[in-house]
Design a protein around this motif. Sequence first.
Motif, PDB file in Angstrom:
ATOM      1  N   ALA B 113       0.833  -1.210   0.000  1.00 32.86           N
ATOM      2  CA  ALA B 113       0.000   0.000   0.000  1.00 32.86           C
ATOM      3  C   ALA B 113       0.867   1.259   0.000  1.00 32.86           C
ATOM      4  O   ALA B 113       0.532   2.261  -0.646  1.00 32.86           O
ATOM      5  CB  ALA B 113      -0.936  -0.012   1.204  1.00 32.86           C
ATOM      6  N   LEU B 114       1.996   1.207   0.701  1.00 39.97           N
ATOM      7  CA  LEU B 114       2.883   2.379   0.747  1.00 39.97           C
ATOM      8  C   LEU B 114       3.567   2.625  -0.591  1.00 39.97           C
ATOM      9  O   LEU B 114       3.754   3.773  -1.002  1.00 39.97           O
ATOM     10  CB  LEU B 114       3.934   2.186   1.855  1.00 39.97           C
ATOM     11  N   ILE B 115       3.941   1.554  -1.287  1.00 39.10           N
ATOM     12  CA  ILE B 115       4.540   1.719  -2.621  1.00 39.10           C
ATOM     13  C   ILE B 115       3.527   2.387  -3.552  1.00 39.10           C
ATOM     14  O   ILE B 115       3.827   3.359  -4.254  1.00 39.10           O
ATOM     15  CB  ILE B 115       4.974   0.357  -3.212  1.00 39.10           C
ATOM     16  N   ILE B 116       2.318   1.851  -3.540  1.00 41.93           N
ATOM     17  CA  ILE B 116       1.264   2.405  -4.407  1.00 41.93           C
ATOM     18  C   ILE B 116       1.001   3.862  -4.049  1.00 41.93           C
ATOM     19  O   ILE B 116       0.888   4.731  -4.917  1.00 41.93           O
ATOM     20  CB  ILE B 116      -0.023   1.556  -4.267  1.00 41.93           C
ATOM     21  N   LEU B 117       0.935   4.135  -2.740  1.00 41.12           N
ATOM     22  CA  LEU B 117       0.643   5.493  -2.279  1.00 41.12           C
ATOM     23  C   LEU B 117       1.712   6.482  -2.738  1.00 41.12           C
ATOM     24  O   LEU B 117       1.397   7.637  -3.067  1.00 41.12           O
ATOM     25  CB  LEU B 117       0.521   5.504  -0.750  1.00 41.12           C
ATOM     26  N   ALA B 118       2.960   6.047  -2.764  1.00 42.35           N
ATOM     27  CA  ALA B 118       4.044   6.942  -3.193  1.00 42.35           C
ATOM     28  C   ALA B 118       3.755   7.489  -4.594  1.00 42.35           C
ATOM     29  O   ALA B 118       3.842   8.704  -4.838  1.00 42.35           O
ATOM     30  CB  ALA B 118       5.380   6.191  -3.177  1.00 42.35           C
ATOM     31  N   PHE B 119       3.380   6.603  -5.507  1.00 43.53           N
ATOM     32  CA  PHE B 119       3.122   7.027  -6.886  1.00 43.53           C
ATOM     33  C   PHE B 119       1.820   7.825  -7.001  1.00 43.53           C
ATOM     34  O   PHE B 119       1.744   8.823  -7.730  1.00 43.53           O
ATOM     35  CB  PHE B 119       3.099   5.805  -7.812  1.00 43.53           C
ATOM     36  N   GLU B 120       0.805   7.358  -6.275  1.00 44.11           N
ATOM     37  CA  GLU B 120      -0.486   8.024  -6.316  1.00 44.11           C
ATOM     38  C   GLU B 120      -0.367   9.457  -5.770  1.00 44.11           C
ATOM     39  O   GLU B 120      -0.940  10.398  -6.331  1.00 44.11           O
ATOM     40  CB  GLU B 120      -1.443   7.216  -5.430  1.00 44.11           C
ATOM     41  N   HIS B 121       0.357   9.586  -4.669  1.00 41.04           N
ATOM     42  CA  HIS B 121       0.521  10.892  -4.036  1.00 41.04           C
ATOM     43  C   HIS B 121       1.232  11.861  -4.987  1.00 41.04           C
ATOM     44  O   HIS B 121       0.813  13.018  -5.139  1.00 41.04           O
ATOM     45  CB  HIS B 121       1.326  10.711  -2.747  1.00 41.04           C
ATOM     46  N   LEU B 122       2.254  11.370  -5.636  1.00 39.08           N
ATOM     47  CA  LEU B 122       2.987  12.191  -6.607  1.00 39.08           C
ATOM     48  C   LEU B 122       2.047  12.630  -7.736  1.00 39.08           C
ATOM     49  O   LEU B 122       2.024  13.805  -8.110  1.00 39.08           O
ATOM     50  CB  LEU B 122       4.150  11.352  -7.169  1.00 39.08           C
ATOM     51  N   ALA B 123       1.268  11.698  -8.252  1.00 41.31           N
ATOM     52  CA  ALA B 123       0.345  12.024  -9.348  1.00 41.31           C
ATOM     53  C   ALA B 123      -0.704  13.028  -8.892  1.00 41.31           C
ATOM     54  O   ALA B 123      -1.068  13.951  -9.635  1.00 41.31           O
ATOM     55  CB  ALA B 123      -0.328  10.757  -9.868  1.00 41.31           C
ATOM     56  N   ARG B 124      -1.173  12.877  -7.669  1.00 43.75           N
ATOM     57  CA  ARG B 124      -2.217  13.777  -7.173  1.00 43.75           C
ATOM     58  C   ARG B 124      -1.663  15.183  -6.966  1.00 43.75           C
ATOM     59  O   ARG B 124      -2.267  16.167  -7.380  1.00 43.75           O
ATOM     60  CB  ARG B 124      -2.789  13.217  -5.856  1.00 43.75           C
ATOM     61  N   GLN B 125      -0.495  15.268  -6.337  1.00 41.35           N
ATOM     62  CA  GLN B 125       0.067  16.583  -6.018  1.00 41.35           C
ATOM     63  C   GLN B 125       0.548  17.322  -7.257  1.00 41.35           C
ATOM     64  O   GLN B 125       0.628  18.546  -7.260  1.00 41.35           O
ATOM     65  CB  GLN B 125       1.237  16.427  -5.037  1.00 41.35           C
ATOM     66  N   LEU B 126       0.890  16.580  -8.297  1.00 43.35           N
ATOM     67  CA  LEU B 126       1.448  17.211  -9.499  1.00 43.35           C
ATOM     68  C   LEU B 126       0.488  17.167 -10.681  1.00 43.35           C
ATOM     69  O   LEU B 126       0.917  17.359 -11.828  1.00 43.35           O
ATOM     70  CB  LEU B 126       2.765  16.536  -9.874  1.00 43.35           C
ATOM     71  N   SER B 127      -0.799  16.927 -10.402  1.00 41.68           N
ATOM     72  CA  SER B 127      -1.736  16.779 -11.527  1.00 41.68           C
ATOM     73  C   SER B 127      -1.865  18.088 -12.308  1.00 41.68           C
ATOM     74  O   SER B 127      -2.235  18.072 -13.477  1.00 41.68           O
ATOM     75  CB  SER B 127      -3.099  16.285 -11.041  1.00 41.68           C
ATOM     76  N   ASP B 128      -1.554  19.209 -11.686  1.00 40.81           N
ATOM     77  CA  ASP B 128      -1.611  20.481 -12.426  1.00 40.81           C
ATOM     78  C   ASP B 128      -0.229  20.911 -12.949  1.00 40.81           C
ATOM     79  O   ASP B 128      -0.082  22.036 -13.430  1.00 40.81           O
ATOM     80  CB  ASP B 128      -2.225  21.573 -11.551  1.00 40.81           C
ATOM     81  N   LYS B 129       0.774  20.028 -12.799  1.00 41.76           N
ATOM     82  CA  LYS B 129       2.104  20.325 -13.375  1.00 41.76           C
ATOM     83  C   LYS B 129       2.535  19.149 -14.237  1.00 41.76           C
ATOM     84  O   LYS B 129       3.496  18.438 -13.920  1.00 41.76           O
ATOM     85  CB  LYS B 129       3.127  20.545 -12.267  1.00 41.76           C
ATOM     86  N   PRO B 130       1.776  18.907 -15.321  1.00 42.52           N
ATOM     87  CA  PRO B 130       1.990  17.678 -16.096  1.00 42.52           C
ATOM     88  C   PRO B 130       3.409  17.542 -16.643  1.00 42.52           C
ATOM     89  O   PRO B 130       3.913  16.425 -16.748  1.00 42.52           O
ATOM     90  CB  PRO B 130       0.957  17.779 -17.224  1.00 42.52           C
ATOM     91  N   ALA B 131       4.072  18.652 -16.947  1.00 41.74           N
ATOM     92  CA  ALA B 131       5.412  18.546 -17.535  1.00 41.74           C
ATOM     93  C   ALA B 131       6.422  18.008 -16.529  1.00 41.74           C
ATOM     94  O   ALA B 131       7.440  17.424 -16.901  1.00 41.74           O
ATOM     95  CB  ALA B 131       5.869  19.916 -18.051  1.00 41.74           C
ATOM     96  N   LEU B 132       6.152  18.204 -15.248  1.00 46.73           N
ATOM     97  CA  LEU B 132       7.073  17.753 -14.206  1.00 46.73           C
ATOM     98  C   LEU B 132       6.755  16.331 -13.741  1.00 46.73           C
ATOM     99  O   LEU B 132       7.624  15.622 -13.227  1.00 46.73           O
ATOM    100  CB  LEU B 132       6.973  18.731 -13.021  1.00 46.73           C
ATOM    101  N   LEU B 133       5.489  15.918 -13.947  1.00 47.38           N
ATOM    102  CA  LEU B 133       5.048  14.641 -13.365  1.00 47.38           C
ATOM    103  C   LEU B 133       5.812  13.438 -13.916  1.00 47.38           C
ATOM    104  O   LEU B 133       6.332  12.619 -13.144  1.00 47.38           O
ATOM    105  CB  LEU B 133       3.534  14.464 -13.565  1.00 47.38           C
ATOM    106  N   ALA B 134       5.871  13.305 -15.242  1.00 50.33           N
ATOM    107  CA  ALA B 134       6.515  12.111 -15.822  1.00 50.33           C
ATOM    108  C   ALA B 134       7.981  11.999 -15.412  1.00 50.33           C
ATOM    109  O   ALA B 134       8.405  10.931 -14.943  1.00 50.33           O
ATOM    110  CB  ALA B 134       6.353  12.100 -17.342  1.00 50.33           C
TER     111      ALA B 134
END
Lengths: 290, 290
Positions: B113-134
């Motif tokens: 769950a923590l591994i999944i959360l790491a990626f999910e959290h990053l995607a959520r926090q950076l959803s308005d900065k798409p160029a930085l997310l990938a």
Amino acid sequence: MDATAARIERALTEAIEHVVVSGCPPRLAEAVRHAVFPGGARVRPRLCIAVAAACGSKDVVSADAAASAIELLHCASLVHDDLPCFDDSPLRRGVPSVHRAYGEPLAVLAGDALIILAFEHLARQLSDKPALLAPLLLTVGRSAGMPHGITAGQAWECEPKVSVEHYHRAKTGALFAAATAAGAQVAGADADAWRVVGDKIGEAYQVADDLRDVAASAQEVGKPVGRDALLNRPSAAGELGVEGAVARLKGLVQEAVDAIPECPGRERFAEVLVHEARHIMPKSLAQQAA
Amino acid sequence: MDATAARIERALTEAIEHVVVSGCPPRLAEAVRHAVFPGGARVRPRLCIAVAAACGSKDVVSADAAASAIELLHCASLVHDDLPCFDDSPLRRGVPSVHRAYGEPLAVLAGDALIILAFEHLARQLSDKPALLAPLLLTVGRSAGMPHGITAGQAWECEPKVSVEHYHRAKTGALFAAATAAGAQVAGADADAWRVVGDKIGEAYQVADDLRDVAASAQEVGKPVGRDALLNRPSAAGELGVEGAVARLKGLVQEAVDAIPECPGRERFAEVLVHEARHIMPKSLAQQAA
């Protein structure tokens, strides 16, 4: 192998071979390949690709990326669910489970590596489609983690008081809902409307799995049967009896068909759904039901 | 608690509380919180935030998202490394390890769950900065998975022939390299140049960890000591002796300082690095070395 199956195997192979390169621990690489190939029916990625196509998407790369990420998470969950501390399953898809073939440490790590790979693969394949990446990642992440993803579903088995609804929805339904939602997102269609279809298919699949556990042979299923009763897990077949469960399965497939949103490939998609539903029933029951 | 520490705890709390909502299995939620709070020194997220600041970034949200994603992956790896099939550690950070407190099944699932959360959290926090997310997702994924991430590092313990260099670089170095690279990415700076700094710090940290294992008390470290020799793991202290390892540690810190790229906060960052290096040595050795 049909064209969709070939796409799925190719996407999974590419995802894995991209990271199984020089410097990767060789036995970890073997364990990861063992967990993914040869696959089962690849129901979830097929569903994802079918939804994207039904909604008129031509973006094969994104559909394949989402489909294979979902399948990688599914494979990871099988590896961890088979561990001695859960089902202690000696077999999976007719061959030794990962921990039986490679030991428990590598089974834990192979599952971890597959979870990480699912997200990494998605990010890599969609790095030039930034607007699609965050929504797809959130769909995939939601299906895997807390509060309602497959990890949470499995965790209900560790609770003194189990919510059967949450248990099944999370443990089986979540990846189906992600498959339809992600397929819709790739096509720019309504993910929430398609999520309902996935929920129903996931529920149908869970009922079929319960039926297989009581009515099929281990040889047919490729893993031990009779485990639900043994492990005292909630089961539709246990609650409704075999006939009741078959009726429930048919009802759920119809509900899934009714929930399909308006889209270019609606009729074809409905046909495939009904056709596939027959495949997921134990053979003996499918013959009776025909 | 300093301002950076407060930011890290807040980001971790927000990431977890976002998914620990109604319908989440309560014991899984407890196990996940137990794995993350109270934390250790939070060395990796501090490093990530320090690099972003040294490079002149004012983007607190992205820096905190990357820093907390890396710490979530670190916590996940501790939970899985402590499992009976690996170190079978009864203690972590001075309290029972997750599997001792919640059982092995929930320890496996909490790590997942923590591994999944790491990626999910990053995607959520950076959803308005798409160029930085990938790019950030790929940096974080690379540090965690195959071929050279922490999962691969741990997997070297399961190989008949171990590459010591790959083992240490992956098991410890990968998250440090990700911390500096991600901090640089947030600031739009050169991630590869900063990755070298993280590599050196990671190597220094590994030497310090080896030293703690031979020269510190279990009480000081918060987990059992003397495990490397017991489990026959490669160790700098074992290879070089205590004095040799202390000299190696100092040399690595200097190499890290020399590798810091030109940036607005270069001098201050170098000072902090040297200061922190003193903290990671066992107290008795730090007093001797001072």
